[in-house]
Scaffold this motif. Structure first.
Motif, PDB file in Angstrom:
ATOM      1  N   LEU A 127       0.826  -1.212   0.000  1.00  0.00           N
ATOM      2  CA  LEU A 127       0.000   0.000   0.000  1.00  0.00           C
ATOM      3  C   LEU A 127       0.856   1.257   0.000  1.00  0.00           C
ATOM      4  CD1 LEU A 127      -2.742  -1.135   2.550  1.00  0.00           C
ATOM      5  CD2 LEU A 127      -2.828  -1.212   0.048  1.00  0.00           C
ATOM      6  N   ARG A 130       1.126   2.117  -3.430  1.00  0.00           N
ATOM      7  CA  ARG A 130      -0.175   2.206  -4.099  1.00  0.00           C
ATOM      8  C   ARG A 130      -0.383   1.071  -5.096  1.00  0.00           C
ATOM      9  NH1 ARG A 130      -0.826   8.764  -5.282  1.00  0.00           N
ATOM     10  NH2 ARG A 130      -0.638   9.419  -3.078  1.00  0.00           N
ATOM     11  N   LYS A 132      -2.222  -2.595  -5.721  1.00  0.00           N
ATOM     12  CA  LYS A 132      -3.337  -3.396  -5.229  1.00  0.00           C
ATOM     13  C   LYS A 132      -2.823  -4.719  -4.659  1.00  0.00           C
ATOM     14  CE  LYS A 132      -6.680  -1.557  -8.558  1.00  0.00           C
ATOM     15  NZ  LYS A 132      -7.614  -1.901  -9.656  1.00  0.00           N
ATOM     16  N   GLU A 134      -4.029  -7.738  -4.775  1.00  0.00           N
ATOM     17  CA  GLU A 134      -4.086  -8.870  -5.693  1.00  0.00           C
ATOM     18  C   GLU A 134      -2.981  -8.802  -6.749  1.00  0.00           C
ATOM     19  OE1 GLU A 134      -7.367  -5.847  -6.743  1.00  0.00           O
ATOM     20  OE2 GLU A 134      -6.506  -6.812  -4.964  1.00  0.00           O
ATOM     21  N   ASP A 135      -2.659  -7.573  -7.197  1.00  0.00           N
ATOM     22  CA  ASP A 135      -1.584  -7.430  -8.182  1.00  0.00           C
ATOM     23  C   ASP A 135      -0.222  -7.758  -7.563  1.00  0.00           C
ATOM     24  OD1 ASP A 135      -3.463  -6.633 -10.021  1.00  0.00           O
ATOM     25  OD2 ASP A 135      -3.132  -4.481  -9.698  1.00  0.00           O
TER      26      ASP A 135
END
Length: 254
Positions: A127, A130, A132, A134-135
């Motif tokens: 995070l 930035r 995701k 899942e990525d």
């Protein structure tokens, strides 16, 4: 789905028992095969390790993996061809060593990066960039699989090439008397000049002294047990699952 399978609890229990029994029997057979006929077991396992992912790659359209697989297979096929030629060219052992050492280092580094990406995602550090979850997780698992898979392949192909070359190097004759004599500055495996001393740290390869007092250059192989587990998972698990599905189909189980 629940309505379709409602009332089939006995059938499902039977399918679970078939799965467990097949896994146990298959594991026992594989262990016995490996102990009694290790050469044929290793050859069949290596072939399945090489071919099984290709089937799923084409079926699932994983083109990036397919491109890397083709490149790796082409170069490895050439190196293996050179290693199995008789008489053995003097430069072949070092070629085999350098190629598989390069793949080992790349796969090891790739696996470490993938593992770190997975751990960073679990701790939420993705995070900060930035990304995701899942990525980030897909990226880490993909790199981890690449590292482990090609780590298994390079080790198995390297062992196979080493066996072929050892049978043709010719340091000993049938009578047991040595037919070649090496100086202290020559590698006992490839017969070429040693550039790094035993006590020095090399950039590409290090030099090691065997218990028999022979000196040779080899990589420091790690995480071998993990690679053995992956070999079983990729090479034999699909075969066992396919066998279970065939048994269920014959018995009319769904």
């Amino acid at each position: 789905m629940h309505a379709k399978h409602r009332g089939h609890e006995a059938m499902h229990a039977e399918m679970v028992l078939i799965l467990i029994a097949t896994l146990v029997v298959a594991q026992l057979l594989l262990v016995q095969w490996k102990q009694r006929h290790p050469r044929s077991y290793n050859m069949v396992t290596l072939f399945q390790m090489w071919v099984v992912p290709l089937y799923f790659t084409i079926k699932l359209n994983w083109w990036r993996f397919l491109v890397i697989w083709v490149l790796f297979s082409a170069v490895t096929a050439f190196v293996t061809f050179r290693a199995t030629r008789k008489p053995l060219v003097q430069t072949t052992p070092r070629l085999v060593y350098k190629w598989f050492l390069l793949i080992y280092k790349i796969s090891y580094a790739t696996g470490i990066v993938g593992y770190m990406a997975v751990m960073f995602t679990l701790f939420g550090l993705n995070l900060l960039f930035r990304i995701k979850p899942e990525d980030a997780m897909d990226f880490g698992i993909s790199l981890l699989f690449y590292g482990l898979y090609y780590g298994v392949l390079e080790r198995d192909f390297a062992e196979m090439c080493a066996d072929y070359m050892a049978s043709t190097i010719g340091f000993y004759s049938a009578s047991g008397m040595p037919t070649k004599h090496l100086s202290d500055s020559v590698c006992a495996v490839c017969g070429q000049q040693i550039f790094v001393d035993v006590n020095e740290e090399g950039i590409i390869e290090n030099t090691y002294r065997l218990s028999c007092n022979h000196v040779w250059e080899r990589p420091h192989v790690m995480y071998g047990q993990l690679l053995d587990w992956l070999r079983y998972l990729v090479a034999w698990q699909p075969v066992i699952i396919g066998l279970v599905q065939g048994i269920n189909y014959i018995l009319g189980l769904e």
